[in-house]
Design a protein around this motif. Structure first.
Motif, PDB file in Angstrom:
ATOM      1  N   ALA A 173      17.770  35.597  39.131  1.00  0.00           N
ATOM      2  CA  ALA A 173      19.052  36.256  39.618  1.00  0.00           C
ATOM      3  C   ALA A 173      20.223  36.017  39.048  1.00  0.00           C
ATOM      4  O   ALA A 173      21.270  37.027  39.050  1.00  0.00           O
ATOM      5  N   LEU A 174      20.309  35.005  38.289  1.00  0.00           N
ATOM      6  CA  LEU A 174      21.515  34.665  37.511  1.00  0.00           C
ATOM      7  C   LEU A 174      21.916  35.789  36.626  1.00  0.00           C
ATOM      8  O   LEU A 174      23.019  36.282  36.741  1.00  0.00           O
ATOM      9  N   LEU A 175      21.129  36.024  35.817  1.00  0.00           N
ATOM     10  CA  LEU A 175      21.283  37.178  34.710  1.00  0.00           C
ATOM     11  C   LEU A 175      21.424  38.244  35.073  1.00  0.00           C
ATOM     12  O   LEU A 175      22.079  39.470  34.759  1.00  0.00           O
ATOM     13  N   ASP A 176      20.610  38.904  36.312  1.00  0.00           N
ATOM     14  CA  ASP A 176      20.283  40.088  36.942  1.00  0.00           C
ATOM     15  C   ASP A 176      21.595  40.545  37.868  1.00  0.00           C
ATOM     16  O   ASP A 176      22.146  41.419  37.621  1.00  0.00           O
ATOM     17  N   LEU A 177      21.902  39.549  38.971  1.00  0.00           N
ATOM     18  CA  LEU A 177      22.839  39.872  39.948  1.00  0.00           C
ATOM     19  C   LEU A 177      23.980  39.200  39.743  1.00  0.00           C
ATOM     20  O   LEU A 177      25.103  39.445  40.051  1.00  0.00           O
ATOM     21  N   GLY A 178      24.010  38.232  38.817  1.00  0.00           N
ATOM     22  CA  GLY A 178      25.114  37.350  38.838  1.00  0.00           C
ATOM     23  C   GLY A 178      26.447  38.114  37.955  1.00  0.00           C
ATOM     24  O   GLY A 178      27.379  37.866  38.589  1.00  0.00           O
ATOM     25  N   PRO A 179      26.356  39.067  37.117  1.00  0.00           N
ATOM     26  CA  PRO A 179      27.385  39.847  36.476  1.00  0.00           C
ATOM     27  C   PRO A 179      27.965  40.567  37.770  1.00  0.00           C
ATOM     28  O   PRO A 179      29.278  40.764  37.751  1.00  0.00           O
ATOM     29  N   HIS A 180      27.238  41.201  38.672  1.00  0.00           N
ATOM     30  CA  HIS A 180      27.801  41.811  39.712  1.00  0.00           C
ATOM     31  C   HIS A 180      28.735  40.945  40.581  1.00  0.00           C
ATOM     32  O   HIS A 180      30.036  41.384  40.803  1.00  0.00           O
ATOM     33  N   LEU A 181      28.221  39.867  41.019  1.00  0.00           N
ATOM     34  CA  LEU A 181      29.117  39.004  41.812  1.00  0.00           C
ATOM     35  C   LEU A 181      30.184  38.106  41.329  1.00  0.00           C
ATOM     36  O   LEU A 181      31.236  38.245  41.825  1.00  0.00           O
ATOM     37  N   LEU A 182      29.873  37.751  39.923  1.00  0.00           N
ATOM     38  CA  LEU A 182      31.048  37.278  39.391  1.00  0.00           C
ATOM     39  C   LEU A 182      32.247  38.237  38.946  1.00  0.00           C
ATOM     40  O   LEU A 182      33.255  37.930  39.053  1.00  0.00           O
ATOM     41  N   ASP A 183      31.703  39.431  38.691  1.00  0.00           N
ATOM     42  CA  ASP A 183      32.850  40.549  38.527  1.00  0.00           C
ATOM     43  C   ASP A 183      33.716  40.719  39.538  1.00  0.00           C
ATOM     44  O   ASP A 183      35.041  40.802  39.532  1.00  0.00           O
ATOM     45  N   LEU A 184      33.131  40.696  40.740  1.00  0.00           N
ATOM     46  CA  LEU A 184      33.617  40.971  41.882  1.00  0.00           C
ATOM     47  C   LEU A 184      34.815  39.653  42.513  1.00  0.00           C
ATOM     48  O   LEU A 184      35.755  40.041  42.749  1.00  0.00           O
ATOM     49  N   LEU A 185      34.249  38.645  42.202  1.00  0.00           N
ATOM     50  CA  LEU A 185      34.986  37.461  42.615  1.00  0.00           C
ATOM     51  C   LEU A 185      36.151  37.075  41.516  1.00  0.00           C
ATOM     52  O   LEU A 185      37.066  36.960  41.960  1.00  0.00           O
ATOM     53  N   ASP A 186      35.845  37.388  40.486  1.00  0.00           N
ATOM     54  CA  ASP A 186      36.759  37.517  39.390  1.00  0.00           C
ATOM     55  C   ASP A 186      38.139  38.334  39.517  1.00  0.00           C
ATOM     56  O   ASP A 186      39.172  38.109  39.551  1.00  0.00           O
ATOM     57  N   ALA A 187      37.789  39.514  39.973  1.00  0.00           N
ATOM     58  CA  ALA A 187      38.504  40.478  40.383  1.00  0.00           C
ATOM     59  C   ALA A 187      39.354  40.359  41.769  1.00  0.00           C
ATOM     60  O   ALA A 187      40.709  40.581  41.810  1.00  0.00           O
ATOM     61  N   ALA A 188      38.566  39.886  42.807  1.00  0.00           N
ATOM     62  CA  ALA A 188      39.274  39.692  44.041  1.00  0.00           C
ATOM     63  C   ALA A 188      40.104  38.400  44.241  1.00  0.00           C
ATOM     64  O   ALA A 188      41.058  38.323  44.916  1.00  0.00           O
ATOM     65  N   VAL A 189      39.406  37.209  43.552  1.00  0.00           N
ATOM     66  CA  VAL A 189      40.234  36.128  43.907  1.00  0.00           C
ATOM     67  C   VAL A 189      41.045  35.785  42.955  1.00  0.00           C
ATOM     68  O   VAL A 189      42.137  34.948  43.083  1.00  0.00           O
ATOM     69  N   GLY A 190      40.757  35.951  41.565  1.00  0.00           N
ATOM     70  CA  GLY A 190      41.485  35.863  40.301  1.00  0.00           C
ATOM     71  C   GLY A 190      40.654  35.127  39.271  1.00  0.00           C
ATOM     72  O   GLY A 190      39.338  35.018  39.591  1.00  0.00           O
ATOM     73  N   PRO A 191      41.047  35.255  38.178  1.00  0.00           N
ATOM     74  CA  PRO A 191      40.455  34.962  36.926  1.00  0.00           C
ATOM     75  C   PRO A 191      39.456  33.776  37.019  1.00  0.00           C
ATOM     76  O   PRO A 191      40.176  32.735  37.480  1.00  0.00           O
TER      77      PRO A 191
END
Length: 292
Positions: A173-191
Motif C-alpha cells: 500500500a505504501l507505493l500504491d496508495l501512499g502517493p494519493h494520501l501524501l499528496d492530499l495531506l501535503d495540499a490540505a495541511v501544508g508541505p
C-alpha cells in the motif's frame, strides 16, 4: 504539435490492463478535449481489443505510437512507465503519468529530469485531486489553521481480483496508495517535511508526517482489509471546526472531465499545472523517506 488551439489533443495510450480499460481509454476517448488515437501494450491482443472498443488503432511498438500522437498516457506498472516516459519526453511528447512515477526513486528522478530537459508538459493522474468534492475540501483547508490531521486509505483489492497481482502485491500500500494520501495531506495541511512509517506495507502501514507549519498528520494505509467499499478519509483538526473529506459516493468517473480538460489545456498552452512529474518525484521522495 498542431497549431489549432481548439483541436482535440491526440493521445496515445501505453497499457491495456484493468486501469487502462476502466479509466484511461474511456476518459481519453470521450473528448471533446482529447482524442485517443493509438494503443500499445506488451500483449498485442489486449491492445487490439482496447483500441477497437474506443475507435483507436493498435500499434506494433512505442515508436509507431509516438508518430501517431502528441501526448502519451501511461497505464502500466511503474517499472515499465519510467523508462518509456523518458523515451516519450525525449521524443517531445506531453506526458499523462500514473502514480507512482517510478518503481524506485532513481526511476522517478529519471522521468522528472527528462521532462525538465525536454521542456514537455507533464501531469500526474492523482485521480482524487480532480474530483469537485476534493477541490471544495482543499479550498476550505486553505482557510483553516490545522493543528493535526488523521487520514486513511483502505480497501481489499490486494486480497483478490484484477489488482491483486504483480508490483502491488510485492510493494504493498505504501507505493500504491501512499502517493494519493501524501499528496492530499501535503495540499490540505501544508508541505510535508518528514515521514516515519511503522508496519508492513503489504498488510497495514501507519505514517506519521510532520509538516512545515508545525502540524502533524497520521495516515493509515492498507490494500489487504475486507471492506464493503474503499475508504478514503481525511479529518483536519484545529482551533476551529473540523474539516472532513470522505470519498464515499465519489466515483472516479466524476474526476474525468476536469482531469481531461486540464491536461488538454496544459498541452495546448504549453503551461503545466501543479501536478507535474516534479510533483510526482516529490511524492516518491516522501515515500522513500517512509520506506521501512
Amino acid at each position: 504539435m498542431t497549431s489549432n488551439a481548439s483541436a482535440p489533443v491526440r493521445v496515445g495510450l501505453i497499457g491495456a490492463g484493468p486501469w487502462a480499460r476502466a479509466m484511461h481509454a474511456p476518459m481519453l476517448a470521450a473528448g471533446p478535449q482529447t482524442h485517443l488515437t493509438a494503443v500499445w501494450a506488451r500483449r498485442s491482443e489486449a491492445a487490439a481489443a482496447l483500441a477497437g472498443a474506443h475507435g483507436a488503432v493498435a500499434v506494433a511498438d512505442v515508436e509507431e505510437l509516438f508518430e501517431r500522437c502528441e501526448a502519451v498516457a501511461f497505464a502500466v506498472p511503474p517499472a515499465v512507465q519510467a523508462p518509456l516516459a523518458v523515451r516519450a519526453a525525449r521524443a517531445g511528447k506531453a506526458l499523462l503519468l500514473d502514480k507512482p512515477l517510478g518503481a524506485d526513486l532513481a526511476g522517478a528522478r529519471a522521468v522528472a529530469q527528462a521532462v525538465a530537459e525536454s521542456g514537455v508538459v507533464s501531469q500526474m493522474v492523482l485521480t482524487k485531486r480532480y474530483h469537485p468534492a476534493t477541490r471544495a475540501f482543499l479550498a476550505r483547508a486553505r482557510q483553516t489553521k490545522v493543528t493535526g490531521a488523521r487520514s486513511c486509505y483502505l480497501h481489499g483489492a490486494f486480497l483478490d481480483g484484477e489488482m491483486a497481482t504483480g508490483w502491488r502485491l510485492k510493494e504493498g500500500a505504501l507505493l500504491d496508495l501512499g502517493p494519493h494520501l501524501l499528496d492530499l495531506l501535503d495540499a490540505a495541511v501544508g508541505p510535508i517535511v518528514s515521514v516515519r512509517a511503522t508496519g508492513d506495507p503489504r498488510r497495514w502501514v501507519e505514517l506519521s508526517c510532520r509538516h512545515e507549519n508545525g502540524a502533524v498528520s497520521q495516515a493509515s494505509l492498507s490494500g489487504a482489509v475486507r471492506l464493503p467499499r474503499p475508504r478514503t478519509r481525511i479529518e483536519l483538526l484545529g482551533e476551529s471546526e473540523e474539516v472532513v473529506w470522505d470519498s464515499a459516493g465519489a466515483g472516479h468517473q466524476e474526476s474525468w472531465p476536469l482531469l481531461r480538460e486540464e491536461f488538454a489545456a496544459a498541452v495546448r498552452s504549453g503551461v503545466p499545472g501543479p501536478l507535474t512529474a516534479a510533483h510526482g518525484l516529490r511524492l516518491q521522495e516522501l515515500i522513500a523517506m517512509a520506506t521501512p
